[in-house]
Design an enzyme around this catalytic site. Structure first.
Site, PDB file in Angstrom:
ATOM      1  N   ASP A 224       3.269   6.125  -8.276  1.00 24.28           N
ATOM      2  CA  ASP A 224       4.190   5.323  -9.095  1.00 24.28           C
ATOM      3  C   ASP A 224       4.129   3.841  -8.729  1.00 24.28           C
ATOM      4  OD1 ASP A 224       5.445   5.614  -6.574  1.00 24.28           O
ATOM      5  OD2 ASP A 224       7.389   5.158  -7.471  1.00 24.28           O
TER       6      ASP A 224
ATOM      7  N   ARG B  40       7.840   1.776   6.002  1.00 22.12           N
ATOM      8  CA  ARG B  40       9.144   1.192   6.378  1.00 22.12           C
ATOM      9  C   ARG B  40       8.954  -0.228   6.940  1.00 22.12           C
ATOM     10  NH1 ARG B  40      12.068   4.941  10.395  1.00 22.12           N
ATOM     11  NH2 ARG B  40      11.263   6.431   8.859  1.00 22.12           N
TER      12      ARG B  40
ATOM     13  N   SER C 142       5.868   7.829   3.785  1.00 23.15           N
ATOM     14  CA  SER C 142       7.172   8.110   4.406  1.00 23.15           C
ATOM     15  C   SER C 142       7.060   8.979   5.649  1.00 23.15           C
ATOM     16  CB  SER C 142       8.080   8.806   3.391  1.00 23.15           C
ATOM     17  OG  SER C 142       9.290   9.183   4.018  1.00 23.15           O
TER      18      SER C 142
ATOM     19  N   ASN D 117       9.627  10.602   6.418  1.00 21.45           N
ATOM     20  CA  ASN D 117      10.608  11.637   6.067  1.00 21.45           C
ATOM     21  C   ASN D 117      10.088  12.574   4.978  1.00 21.45           C
ATOM     22  OD1 ASN D 117      12.888  10.682   7.741  1.00 21.45           O
ATOM     23  ND2 ASN D 117      12.702   8.855   6.458  1.00 21.45           N
TER      24      ASN D 117
ATOM     25  N   ASP E   5       7.617   9.711  -2.968  1.00 24.03           N
ATOM     26  CA  ASP E   5       8.772   8.959  -3.462  1.00 24.03           C
ATOM     27  C   ASP E   5       8.453   8.338  -4.819  1.00 24.03           C
ATOM     28  OD1 ASP E   5      10.723   8.738  -0.929  1.00 24.03           O
ATOM     29  OD2 ASP E   5       8.651   8.579  -0.240  1.00 24.03           O
TER      30      ASP E   5
ATOM     31  N   ASP F 284       1.733  11.304  -4.565  1.00 21.36           N
ATOM     32  CA  ASP F 284       2.647  10.464  -3.809  1.00 21.36           C
ATOM     33  C   ASP F 284       4.006  11.180  -3.859  1.00 21.36           C
ATOM     34  OD1 ASP F 284       3.809   8.094  -2.603  1.00 21.36           O
ATOM     35  OD2 ASP F 284       4.571   7.598  -4.593  1.00 21.36           O
TER      36      ASP F 284
END
Ligand code: G6P
Ligand code: MG
Length: 220
Positions: free
Chosen positions: A170, A49, A116, A118, A11, A9
């Site tokens: 996480d 998001r 994400s 991004n 982030d 993962d």
């Protein structure tokens, strides 16, 4: 157990972006009277998001029109992109680079599986994009975690079986996604967020591949 791939993962595992996402939501939500605190932000880990906004709205007992939601998400992302401008390798979380180097040297394939949109930007700004064979991210518009699709797509593209993949996550939703995919899971972070994983570490600092494999063998 024979592993062929590690799926990270992004982030909260590779890069410390949780606070940047939090700051970005804080820039755009107050004008709608929406409250976002640290505890709520933690529940947004690994959520797309849109899923994040839906959770924020539900938590605040609010509904907004689709056009307002689109506008909020776009402006949140503008703030996030601005914050990313200041990001560099110092945002990499402790232990992640040594683990990546070790896994790579051991012949494992390395991938990122992130909700994400991004992800590529974060990987480039932190200087580690080239270490990964594959990035499957939110731009693929696959069903988001806890659905297994993102991780299964990694396995498909690497032409490996799910049970030869190990996901490092996480967030509770990410671990559920890994398990729904039939993959091994390593949780990084507090037990409340990662307790369902096959094995868990507080952080990846000083965690070697041998540590991970030994803990998994014990959990298997
Ligand atoms: C990751 C983060 C989430 C974030 C999501 C979407 O999963 O953990 O906090 O909401 O990515 O990120 P994006 O960059 O597409 O807004
Ligand atoms: Mg995460």
């Amino acid at each position: 157990m024979r592993l062929t791939a590690l799926i990270f993962d992004l982030d909260g595992v590779i890069a410390d972006t949780s606070d940047l996402h939090f700051q970005s939501w804080l820039q755009v939500t107050p004008e709608y009277g929406l409250l976002v605190d640290h505890a709520l932000n933690d529940r947004l880990r690994s959520r797309s998001r849109r899923a994040s906004l839906e959770i924020i709205l539900a938590e605040n007992g609010r509904e907004l029109s689709e056009s307002v939601c689109e506008d909020l998400m776009a402006r949140k992302n503008q703030v996030y992109l601005q914050l990313l401008q200041g990001m560099d390798a110092s945002a990499l979380l402790p232990g992640v680079v040594p683990l990546i180097e070790e896994a790579s040297a051991a012949g494992l394939r390395l991938a990122v599986g992130s909700a994400s949109r991004n992800a590529e930007a974060v990987l480039r700004r932190t200087g580690i994009r080239d270490r990964f064979d594959l990035v499957v991210d939110g731009n693929r518009d696959l069903p988001s975690k806890p659905a297994p699709d993102l991780f299964l797509e990694v396995a498909r593209q690497l032409a490996t079986l799910p049970d030869r993949c190990l996901v490092i996550e996480d967030a509770d939703v990410g671990i559920r996604a890994a398990q729904a995919a039939g993959m091994w899971s390593v949780g990084v972070g507090p037990v409340e967020q990662t307790g369902q994983a096959h094995v868990r570490f507080d952080s990846l600092e000083h965690v070697t591949l041998a540590d991970v494999l030994a803990a998994l063998a014990e959990a298997a």
